[in-house]
Write a protein that holds these residues in place. Structure first.
Motif, mmCIF file in Angstrom:
data_model
loop_
_atom_site.group_PDB
_atom_site.id
_atom_site.type_symbol
_atom_site.label_atom_id
_atom_site.label_comp_id
_atom_site.label_asym_id
_atom_site.label_seq_id
_atom_site.Cartn_x
_atom_site.Cartn_y
_atom_site.Cartn_z
ATOM 1 N N HIS A 38 1.472 12.489 -5.480
ATOM 2 C CA HIS A 38 1.870 13.525 -6.419
ATOM 3 C C HIS A 38 2.508 12.980 -7.539
ATOM 4 O O HIS A 38 2.020 13.221 -8.691
ATOM 5 N N TRP A 39 3.559 11.965 -7.191
ATOM 6 C CA TRP A 39 3.897 11.262 -8.480
ATOM 7 C C TRP A 39 3.163 10.363 -9.182
ATOM 8 O O TRP A 39 3.305 10.103 -10.333
ATOM 9 N N ASP A 40 2.093 9.717 -8.521
ATOM 10 C CA ASP A 40 0.980 9.038 -9.266
ATOM 11 C C ASP A 40 0.398 9.730 -10.221
ATOM 12 O O ASP A 40 0.087 9.625 -11.109
ATOM 13 N N GLU A 41 -0.066 11.061 -9.709
ATOM 14 C CA GLU A 41 -0.838 11.909 -10.219
ATOM 15 C C GLU A 41 -0.227 12.531 -11.611
ATOM 16 O O GLU A 41 -0.899 12.754 -12.659
ATOM 17 N N ILE A 42 1.103 12.608 -11.715
ATOM 18 C CA ILE A 42 1.790 13.276 -12.621
ATOM 19 C C ILE A 42 2.287 11.933 -13.457
ATOM 20 O O ILE A 42 3.025 12.380 -14.686
ATOM 21 N N GLY A 43 2.043 10.909 -13.233
ATOM 22 C CA GLY A 43 2.267 9.763 -13.920
ATOM 23 C C GLY A 43 3.929 9.367 -13.871
ATOM 24 O O GLY A 43 4.541 8.508 -14.815
ATOM 25 N N LEU A 44 4.482 9.723 -12.597
ATOM 26 C CA LEU A 44 5.951 9.292 -12.906
ATOM 27 C C LEU A 44 6.230 8.148 -11.996
ATOM 28 O O LEU A 44 6.954 7.411 -12.610
ATOM 29 N N ALA A 45 5.443 7.687 -11.086
ATOM 30 C CA ALA A 45 5.204 6.500 -10.651
ATOM 31 C C ALA A 45 4.069 5.938 -9.978
ATOM 32 O O ALA A 45 3.563 6.378 -8.988
ATOM 33 N N ARG A 46 3.522 5.126 -10.964
ATOM 34 C CA ARG A 46 2.037 4.822 -10.602
ATOM 35 C C ARG A 46 2.019 3.406 -10.081
ATOM 36 O O ARG A 46 2.716 2.452 -10.767
ATOM 37 N N PRO A 47 1.342 3.044 -8.865
ATOM 38 C CA PRO A 47 1.072 1.495 -8.764
ATOM 39 C C PRO A 47 0.338 0.929 -9.660
ATOM 40 O O PRO A 47 -0.408 1.078 -10.446
ATOM 41 N N SER A 48 0.975 -0.481 -9.746
ATOM 42 C CA SER A 48 0.525 -1.309 -10.908
ATOM 43 C C SER A 48 -0.825 -1.943 -10.644
ATOM 44 O O SER A 48 -1.635 -2.566 -11.705
ATOM 45 N N THR A 73 0.779 -1.207 -0.148
ATOM 46 C CA THR A 73 0.002 0.015 0.040
ATOM 47 C C THR A 73 1.082 1.287 0.085
ATOM 48 O O THR A 73 2.163 1.085 0.294
ATOM 49 N N VAL A 74 0.324 2.477 -0.319
ATOM 50 C CA VAL A 74 1.072 3.658 -0.286
ATOM 51 C C VAL A 74 1.701 3.972 1.112
ATOM 52 O O VAL A 74 2.791 4.250 1.183
ATOM 53 N N GLY A 75 0.892 3.518 2.041
ATOM 54 C CA GLY A 75 1.454 3.595 3.586
ATOM 55 C C GLY A 75 2.660 2.998 3.763
ATOM 56 O O GLY A 75 3.637 3.423 4.287
ATOM 57 N N GLN A 76 2.641 1.739 3.274
ATOM 58 C CA GLN A 76 3.607 0.920 3.409
ATOM 59 C C GLN A 76 5.183 1.181 2.617
ATOM 60 O O GLN A 76 6.093 1.218 3.201
ATOM 61 N N THR A 111 7.076 10.800 1.890
ATOM 62 C CA THR A 111 5.839 11.302 2.390
ATOM 63 C C THR A 111 4.783 10.580 1.544
ATOM 64 O O THR A 111 4.924 10.366 0.210
ATOM 65 N N VAL A 112 3.464 10.188 2.083
ATOM 66 C CA VAL A 112 2.403 9.679 1.307
ATOM 67 C C VAL A 112 1.833 10.895 0.278
ATOM 68 O O VAL A 112 1.694 10.362 -0.827
ATOM 69 N N ARG A 113 2.166 12.171 0.664
ATOM 70 C CA ARG A 113 1.830 13.085 -0.357
ATOM 71 C C ARG A 113 2.825 13.054 -1.484
ATOM 72 O O ARG A 113 2.246 13.136 -2.579
ATOM 73 N N ALA A 114 3.938 12.981 -1.375
ATOM 74 C CA ALA A 114 4.831 12.845 -2.534
ATOM 75 C C ALA A 114 4.322 11.551 -3.335
ATOM 76 O O ALA A 114 4.492 11.884 -4.610
ATOM 77 N N LEU A 115 4.328 10.518 -2.763
ATOM 78 C CA LEU A 115 3.660 9.353 -3.713
ATOM 79 C C LEU A 115 2.360 9.778 -4.365
ATOM 80 O O LEU A 115 2.425 9.308 -5.382
#
Length: 267
Positions: free
Chosen positions: A28-38, A11-14, A22-26
């Motif tokens: 953000h990276w997901d929103e901009i397509g830099l690192a999305r969970p699969s 999970t994002v928390g893990q 930070t969860v916030r950074a994760l």
């Protein structure tokens, strides 16, 4: 090597706890397509796979060395052909930053030493700048007496940036002022006259090389010139009776600016 994600993903928390991001950074990276969970759970929660974690680890490393997110994306996605060149450019920027920090550290060392010592000159330099009558113990005595005042803080900040030549310029300006004061007294310049008031303003400006001197503080200093034996002796060495005369011209100038010399206090 980065940690491997659990078989069913993290999970994002893990991930936040594992990588120190930070969860916030994760998010953000997901929103901009830099690192999305699969992966996605049946309940709709996003999960990071081992491959996702590998990419995140690289993002953390590149971000740590100062690459911006756009540059990181280009490196990770292979849209920049010269990765070593990009890293060398970043290395040059890091070297510049280290140099700036080194200079900042040296400046902080001087500031600390100035607060503790007052003067950052050797005994030999002090004698050369201030003359043979200078007592090298005076800065330590001044710190003992005034070290907890705002004026000592201001004096130390100025001292930290001064070497022998800068202090010599201050000393020469004070000596020139003393001669001008003595000449004015000999010429019969009266307190409250334009000539006298000009000298008072010049005194305040020159003395402010040590710390900002307000008019009220200048009045208090004038009192001390007359009452303190060391100051009185200094001014008598310039002209006999100069300390009382200087106090009178300071008081007259203060009155012209609406200040009662009898009630003026140090600020």
């Amino acid at each position: 090597m980065p940690d491997t994600a659990d078989a069913d993903g993290l999970t994002v928390g893990q991930v936040s706890a594992r990588l120190g991001v930070t969860v916030r950074a994760l998010h953000h990276w997901d929103e901009i397509g830099l690192a999305r969970p699969s992966l996605r759970t049946a309940a709709g929660y996003r999960l990071y796979t081992a491959g996702d974690l590998e990419r995140l680890h690289r993002i953390v490393v590149y971000r740590e060395i100062g690459l911006g997110l756009d540059r990181i994306r280009a490196v990770l996605d292979g849209s920049t052909a010269d990765v070593p060149g990009a890293l060398r450019a970043q290395r040059a920027q890091v070297a510049e930053r280290i140099d700036r920090l080194q200079r900042l550290g040296e400046g902080l060392d001087r500031m600390i030493e100035a607060h503790e010592r007052g003067l950052l000159l050797t005994v030999e330099q002090q004698t050369a700048v201030f003359g043979p009558r200078w007592n090298p113990d005076w800065p330590a005595e001044a710190r003992e007496r005034y070290g907890d005042t705002a004026q000592w803080l201001q004096y130390a900040e100025r001292s930290a940036s001064r070497g022998p030549e800068e202090w010599r310029a201050v000393t020469d300006a004070m000596a020139d002022l003393d001669r001008a004061l003595g000449d004015a007294m000999d010429a019969g310049v009266l307190p409250g006259s334009p000539e006298a008031n000009h000298l008072v303003e010049r005194h305040r400006e020159v003395f402010s090389s040590y710390f900002p001197l307000t008019r009220r503080m200048q009045v208090c200093l004038g009192r001390r010139y007359e009452a303190d034996p060391a100051f009185a002796a200094h001014y008598d060495g310039v002209r006999a009776g100069l300390a009382p005369w200087l106090r009178r011209v300071i008081d007259a100038c203060a009155r012209a600016h609406g200040i009662d010399p009898d009630t003026a206090t140090w600020e």
